[in-house]
Design an enzyme around this catalytic site. Structure first.
Site, PDB file in Angstrom:
ATOM      1  N   GLU A  84       0.784  -1.238   0.000  1.00  0.00           N
ATOM      2  CA  GLU A  84       0.000   0.000   0.000  1.00  0.00           C
ATOM      3  C   GLU A  84       0.812   1.283   0.000  1.00  0.00           C
ATOM      4  O   GLU A  84       0.812   2.034   0.977  1.00  0.00           O
ATOM      5  CB  GLU A  84      -0.940   0.020   1.207  1.00  0.00           C
ATOM      6  CG  GLU A  84      -1.934  -1.106   1.225  1.00  0.00           C
ATOM      7  CD  GLU A  84      -3.043  -0.882   2.245  1.00  0.00           C
ATOM      8  OE1 GLU A  84      -2.950   0.084   3.013  1.00  0.00           O
ATOM      9  OE2 GLU A  84      -3.994  -1.653   2.248  1.00  0.00           O
ATOM     10  N   GLU A 130      -5.567  -8.272   0.711  1.00  0.00           N
ATOM     11  CA  GLU A 130      -6.122  -7.998   2.036  1.00  0.00           C
ATOM     12  C   GLU A 130      -7.591  -7.665   1.909  1.00  0.00           C
ATOM     13  O   GLU A 130      -7.968  -6.876   1.036  1.00  0.00           O
ATOM     14  CB  GLU A 130      -5.461  -6.774   2.705  1.00  0.00           C
ATOM     15  CG  GLU A 130      -4.121  -7.031   3.301  1.00  0.00           C
ATOM     16  CD  GLU A 130      -3.541  -5.801   4.011  1.00  0.00           C
ATOM     17  OE1 GLU A 130      -4.313  -4.897   4.395  1.00  0.00           O
ATOM     18  OE2 GLU A 130      -2.315  -5.752   4.151  1.00  0.00           O
TER      19      GLU A 130
HETATM   20  C1  GCO Z   1      -3.073  -1.907   5.478  1.00  0.00           C
HETATM   21  C2  GCO Z   1      -2.185  -2.648   6.173  1.00  0.00           C
HETATM   22  C3  GCO Z   1      -2.639  -3.383   7.349  1.00  0.00           C
HETATM   23  C4  GCO Z   1      -3.796  -2.868   8.162  1.00  0.00           C
HETATM   24  C5  GCO Z   1      -5.126  -3.264   7.589  1.00  0.00           C
HETATM   25  C6  GCO Z   1      -6.298  -2.835   8.411  1.00  0.00           C
HETATM   26  O1  GCO Z   1      -3.210  -2.425   4.457  1.00  0.00           O
HETATM   27  O2  GCO Z   1      -3.541  -0.847   5.854  1.00  0.00           O
HETATM   28  O3  GCO Z   1      -1.700  -3.585   5.261  1.00  0.00           O
HETATM   29  O4  GCO Z   1      -1.463  -3.288   8.020  1.00  0.00           O
HETATM   30  O5  GCO Z   1      -3.696  -3.389   9.431  1.00  0.00           O
HETATM   31  O6  GCO Z   1      -5.262  -2.692   6.336  1.00  0.00           O
HETATM   32  O7  GCO Z   1      -6.382  -1.450   8.513  1.00  0.00           O
END
Ligand code: GCO
Length: 464
Positions: A176, A368
């Site tokens: 990200e 994710e």
């Molecule tokens: C993100 C991160 C994670 C977060 C998840 C929840 O993508 O922001 O990879 O570390 O914990 O997204 O907010």
């Protein structure tokens, strides 16, 4: 509620869970590990007496103690029939001050042990090279605002992809980039806590270079592995579309979409920054050196998209550059997740369609997706049970939309739940729990939530 079966997604669809080093490992200064920007950020008190940097001043010093408990965590993963584990490497375990000269064998060995322990259990290691924990020594030199950080990152990528080479079939260059540049270098609410355009713009450009050239180096070192990177994304809609204000709101939605969803992928695909939709991005050219257009490009084997929610936006005269503002979900939705995010499963469908429509996106993984909800702890027959039906419903409703996109021809081939065990949620501390496994932070005991058993049954091919 809907019943689903994993075989509907096809036999070549990969399933897994995701975590990140700083959020779970702990052992922040053990075995020669150097200080990262997250260590420094969480150890430094806020200058504002009314606002802590991190919820209750918590930090990742111990987190889930995964550094010491990785074997038992992987045993649990195996018990739940999870075939893929996506985790990140901590740069400062390997190079405590970020540079090759500071090589730390104990840190290097840890990731060998972790990767080997996955393989022994038939769990495929999926490795993220950078999940936000920049070496503090590099930050002291300007961090991502300094072009030198991008070069140090390339050294680090070159080293890890050679070191763990044939054991890792899938690499993710960055996690990200938009999230860590905007939160860490523009809004100042994540490490390293910097603010403003003077930090944000150079950080964007150097991270884009790191993504492009990092990908090329990984591919050269690991020609047989799949190399890609991940992008955060939120489905964006204007709060209204009709009339004069509706037209202005639609313009704001286009700008937000460019910033949140296109900023880092388009230069990678050779399209440059989305300047046509967000003209201020022209400023980025200030940081260009000759040849950068090529450096930004990378012919990725896949892209990872990470989606949680949708944003509604409205035109605003008070926000320069973007000329718009996000209407917080809490103000417009009856129900949100613990993060205050709207539950909007169709969003992931629209985003999959959007990313699939880019030329040269060959394969998409959802790297994710998940949600934080208050878990219900109950004692049943002398055992602790964790009921989290809201999470199960969330996952099912999002997966249904992933399947819908797949059936329409989107090349989506994998899905990773965020996250395996409850962990340190950055500025929100340990309060929001995203795990399918509950962590009692006092005892470090793990308890599988109902969602964890649901995922196991699903992965074992049952109708759930
Ligand atoms: C993100 C991160 C994670 C977060 C998840 C929840 O993508 O922001 O990879 O570390 O914990 O997204 O907010």
């Amino acid at each position: 509620m809907l019943i689903m079966n994993k075989y509907e997604f096809g036999n070549d669809f990969i399933w897994g869970v995701a975590t990140a080093a700083y959020q779970i490992e702990g052992a922040w200064n053990e075995d020669g590990k150097g200080e990262s920007i997250w260590d420094r950020f969480t150890h430094t008190k806020s200058k504002n007496p009314f606002k802590e940097r991190i919820y209750q001043n918590q930090n990742g010093d111990v987190a889930c103690d995964h550094y010491h408990r990785y074997k038992e965590d992987l045993d649990l993963m195996k018990e739940l029939s999870i075939p893929n584990y996506r985790f990140s490497l901590s740069w400062t375990r390997i190079f405590p001050d970020g540079k090759l000269t500071s090589k730390n064998q104990k840190g290097i060995d840890f990731y060998h042990r972790l990767i080997d322990a996955c393989i022994e259990r038939n769990i495929t290691p999926n490795v993220t090279i950078y999940h936000w924990d920049l070496p503090q020594a590099l930050e002291d030199n300007g961090g991502w605002t300094n072009r030198d950080t991008y070069l140090r990152f390339l050294d680090y990528v070159d080293f890890v992809t050679k070191e763990y080479n044939d054991k890792v079939p899938r690499w993710f260059i960055l996690n990200e980039p938009f999230a860590f540049t905007v939160l860490g270098y523009f809004l100042g609410i994540h490490a390293p806590g910097r603010k403003g355009f003077a930090n944000f713009y150079p950080a964007i450009h150097h991270v884009t270079l790191a993504q492009g050239d990092g990908g090329k180096i990984a591919k050269k070192n690991c020609p047989n592995a799949e190399i890609g990177t991940t992008f955060s994304c939120s489905y964006i809609e204007p709060v209204s579309k009709d009339g004069f204000w509706g037209i202005l709101n639609q313009g704001a939605a286009i700008r937000f979409d460019a910033l949140l969803n296109s900023l880092f992928i388009e230069p990678m695909l050779g399209m440059g920054y989305p300047v046509d939709r967000l003209p201020s991005l022209k400023t980025l050219e200030k940081y260009y050196k000759e040849g950068d257009e090529e450096r930004m490009k990378f012919n990725a084997d896949f892209i990872g998209i990470q989606n949680y929610t949708r944003e509604l936006v409205q035109w605003s005269p008070f926000m320069p550059v973007i000329w718009g503002t996000i209407i917080e979900a809490k103000k417009r939705c009856e129900k949100t997740t613990e993060m205050g995010w709207e539950i909007y499963p169709e969003g992931i469908y629209h985003l999959l369609k959007k990313y699939a429509s880019y030329p040269n996106v060959k394969k998409i993984y959802i790297t994710e997706n998940g949600a934080a909800f208050p878990d219900q702890l109950v004692e049943e027959d002398g055992k602790i049970r964790i009921h989290d039906i809201e999470r199960i419903n969330f996952l099912k409703s999002y997966l249904e939309q992933v399947l819908r996109a797949k059936k329409e021809g989107v090349p989506v081939y994998g899905y990773f739940i965020w996250t395996f065990i409850d962990n340190f949620e950055w500025a929100e501390g340990y309060r929001p729990r995203f795990g399918i496994v509950y962590v009692d932070y006092q005892t470090q005991k793990r308890y599988v939530k109902d969602s964890g058993y649901w995922y196991r049954d699903f992965l074992e091919g049952k109708d759930v």
